[in-house]
Write a protein that holds these residues in place. Structure first.
Motif, PDB file in Angstrom:
ATOM      1  N   UNK A  11       4.432   2.283  12.786  1.00 27.92           N
ATOM      2  CA  UNK A  11       4.670   3.541  13.481  1.00 27.92           C
ATOM      3  C   UNK A  11       5.532   4.440  12.622  1.00 27.92           C
ATOM      4  N   UNK A  12       5.069   5.660  12.433  1.00 30.22           N
ATOM      5  CA  UNK A  12       5.772   6.689  11.668  1.00 30.22           C
ATOM      6  C   UNK A  12       6.013   6.314  10.209  1.00 30.22           C
ATOM      7  N   UNK A  13       5.109   5.539   9.639  1.00 30.06           N
ATOM      8  CA  UNK A  13       5.157   5.282   8.196  1.00 30.06           C
ATOM      9  C   UNK A  13       4.297   6.317   7.480  1.00 30.06           C
ATOM     10  N   UNK A  14       4.631   6.569   6.211  1.00 29.53           N
ATOM     11  CA  UNK A  14       3.845   7.492   5.397  1.00 29.53           C
ATOM     12  C   UNK A  14       2.854   6.713   4.538  1.00 29.53           C
ATOM     13  N   UNK A  15       2.024   7.448   3.807  1.00 29.82           N
ATOM     14  CA  UNK A  15       0.970   6.817   3.011  1.00 29.82           C
ATOM     15  C   UNK A  15       1.525   5.885   1.931  1.00 29.82           C
ATOM     16  N   UNK A  16       2.532   6.304   1.132  1.00 26.40           N
ATOM     17  CA  UNK A  16       3.039   5.385   0.091  1.00 26.40           C
ATOM     18  C   UNK A  16       3.534   4.050   0.641  1.00 26.40           C
ATOM     19  N   UNK A  17       4.208   4.080   1.800  1.00 29.81           N
ATOM     20  CA  UNK A  17       4.717   2.826   2.369  1.00 29.81           C
ATOM     21  C   UNK A  17       3.566   1.969   2.906  1.00 29.81           C
ATOM     22  N   UNK A  18       2.578   2.584   3.520  1.00 31.67           N
ATOM     23  CA  UNK A  18       1.418   1.803   3.968  1.00 31.67           C
ATOM     24  C   UNK A  18       0.717   1.148   2.786  1.00 31.67           C
ATOM     25  N   UNK A  19       0.648   1.865   1.664  1.00 28.32           N
ATOM     26  CA  UNK A  19       0.049   1.289   0.467  1.00 28.32           C
ATOM     27  C   UNK A  19       0.829   0.067   0.004  1.00 28.32           C
ATOM     28  N   UNK A  20       2.157   0.106   0.109  1.00 27.34           N
ATOM     29  CA  UNK A  20       2.979  -1.049  -0.257  1.00 27.34           C
ATOM     30  C   UNK A  20       2.664  -2.245   0.635  1.00 27.34           C
ATOM     31  N   UNK A  21       2.450  -1.999   1.927  1.00 26.18           N
ATOM     32  CA  UNK A  21       2.104  -3.103   2.824  1.00 26.18           C
ATOM     33  C   UNK A  21       0.754  -3.698   2.441  1.00 26.18           C
ATOM     34  N   UNK A  22      -0.201  -2.839   2.166  1.00 26.12           N
ATOM     35  CA  UNK A  22      -1.529  -3.312   1.758  1.00 26.12           C
ATOM     36  C   UNK A  22      -1.418  -4.135   0.481  1.00 26.12           C
ATOM     37  N   UNK A  23      -0.658  -3.647  -0.487  1.00 34.95           N
ATOM     38  CA  UNK A  23      -0.481  -4.351  -1.762  1.00 34.95           C
ATOM     39  C   UNK A  23       0.208  -5.700  -1.575  1.00 34.95           C
ATOM     40  N   UNK A  24       1.050  -5.791  -0.522  1.00 33.42           N
ATOM     41  CA  UNK A  24       1.776  -7.035  -0.247  1.00 33.42           C
ATOM     42  C   UNK A  24       0.953  -8.017   0.575  1.00 33.42           C
ATOM     43  N   UNK A  25      -0.272  -7.631   0.922  1.00 33.66           N
ATOM     44  CA  UNK A  25      -1.150  -8.534   1.655  1.00 33.66           C
ATOM     45  C   UNK A  25      -0.982  -8.510   3.159  1.00 33.66           C
ATOM     46  N   UNK A  26      -0.297  -7.497   3.685  1.00 32.99           N
ATOM     47  CA  UNK A  26      -0.097  -7.387   5.131  1.00 32.99           C
ATOM     48  C   UNK A  26      -1.228  -6.548   5.723  1.00 32.99           C
ATOM     49  N   UNK A  27      -1.921  -7.085   6.702  1.00 26.79           N
ATOM     50  CA  UNK A  27      -2.988  -6.351   7.376  1.00 26.79           C
ATOM     51  C   UNK A  27      -2.393  -5.490   8.472  1.00 26.79           C
ATOM     52  N   UNK A  28      -2.499  -4.176   8.314  1.00 27.55           N
ATOM     53  CA  UNK A  28      -1.959  -3.228   9.285  1.00 27.55           C
ATOM     54  C   UNK A  28      -3.096  -2.736  10.175  1.00 27.55           C
ATOM     55  N   UNK A  29      -2.943  -2.941  11.476  1.00 22.44           N
ATOM     56  CA  UNK A  29      -4.008  -2.577  12.417  1.00 22.44           C
ATOM     57  C   UNK A  29      -4.028  -1.079  12.695  1.00 22.44           C
TER      58      UNK A  29
END
Length: 354
Positions: A175-193
């Motif tokens: 919630x209320x994350x920006x694109x660069x931070x979401x990319x970090x989650x994706x790169x870390x292997x976290x599946x964001x719904x």
């Protein structure tokens, strides 16, 4: 953390509803309108005569929302007693049918951003939400992080993913994350719904790259602020700013958004155009504002906050019409006369530009 085993969630009964459902994540189906529970956190009472944001009154109103087909709740660990109130509503065996999904949040501010680097802290927080809601596994935990200067957010997201594997969380969102931070989650292997973000005719920041990123990574958008605290409604058509009483947190917040988006005069011109569109379809300004967001790419549903259930029956009208090309052109023209943000989601709230 040792805790008593939560009781099984009570089922619920709903009538046949005009409110459709959508898949937010694999195995998680939600109503396309969700009851937002920020109003239960305090500071939203407003007029005492119509306030039903606390105690048994709030619990009783849940039934009206569910009966109308708004069967999904959105809450958070920081929304005061909201998780406990939902838990009290869901768990007594007073209904039959399918259980209602509950979407909650794990929010980190201050020192909790340091503590969140430890799995134990995150697990204790999740266990507390499970206990308040009375469920064995949380349907969705949407992760909020207050200060990007503290880089522990990736570790915290990975801990939530670990708790997902453990069965305490079914899905991890943001919630209320920006694109660069979401990319970090994706790169870390976290599946964001999903990413829950502010999105409305007054605030189109998700169109500045967020919607495209989410489409690329199969992340759904779950907008809040769609009605801007009620400002996108017939109630404020033709009203001067001097006539508006800022008596709730949401009014204070969204009056500032109006200032950023183009000012009061432009906002009134927007309401006039929306009113004409609404008249064409026999609906309200609020219905048009909701439909406009619901039709946007990646939007699974929208969160509608309410201080009471007085307007709940009107929500079915949102799905009784479609915005055609003429409607869209009319709306787009007045939007172009305002001030479109150039920033990412929630960057303004964190001290950045609009």
């Amino acid at each position: 953390m040792d805790m008593a085993a939560p009781s099984a969630r009570a089922p619920a009964t709903t009538k046949a509803s005009a409110i459709p459902r959508a898949e937010l994540a694999p195995g998680l189906e939600i109503s396309r309108l969700l009851q937002g529970c920020w109003q239960l956190s305090g500071g939203h009472a407003g007029d005492r005569a119509t306030d039903r944001t606390s105690g048994q009154a709030a619990i009783d109103d849940f039934s009206a929302f569910v009966a109308a087909g708004i069967t999904t709740f959105d809450t958070a660990d920081i929304y005061g007693p909201s998780e406990s109130l939902i838990g009290l509503y869901l768990n007594p065996p007073h209904k039959e049918g399918e259980p209602e999904p509950v979407l909650t949040k794990f929010c980190c501010f201050g020192d909790s951003m340091n503590q969140a680097k430890e799995l134990r802290f995150v697990e204790q927080s999740i266990d507390a939400s499970r206990q308040r809601l009375g469920v064995e596994s949380l349907d969705l935990v949407q992760f909020y992080w207050h200060n990007y200067g503290n880089k522990n957010y990736v570790a915290a997201a990975q801990h939530l993913a670990a708790l997902q594997k453990k069965g305490k969380v079914k899905h991890v969102g943001a919630t209320n994350f920006d694109v660069p931070r979401l990319q970090e989650f994706v790169d870390a292997g976290v599946t964001i719904a999903n990413n829950q973000v502010q999105y409305s005719l007054l605030d189109r920041r998700p169109e500045n790259g967020m919607a495209d990123f989410c489409a690329q990574h199969n992340i759904k958008l779950l907008p809040y602020g769609v009605l801007a605290g009620g400002f996108l409604s017939d109630k404020y058509l033709g009203v001067s700013p001097k006539q508006v009483k800022i008596d709730t947190y949401s009014k204070s917040k969204y009056s500032s958004v109006i200032g950023q988006a183009g000012g009061w005069d432009w906002y009134q011109s927007l309401l006039r155009e929306l009113s004409e569109v609404a008249k064409r379809h026999g609906v309200t300004i609020a219905d048009v504002a909701c439909r406009w967001v619901l039709d946007k790419p990646q939007v699974a549903g929208i969160i509608v906050g309410a201080r009471n259930a007085s307007h709940v029956a009107d929500h079915e009208k949102i799905f009784s019409f479609e915005l055609d090309a003429a409607d869209q052109e009319r709306i787009s023209k007045v939007l172009a006369e305002g001030k479109q943000s150039t920033s990412d989601c929630y960057s303004w709230e964190r001290g950045g530009k609009w």
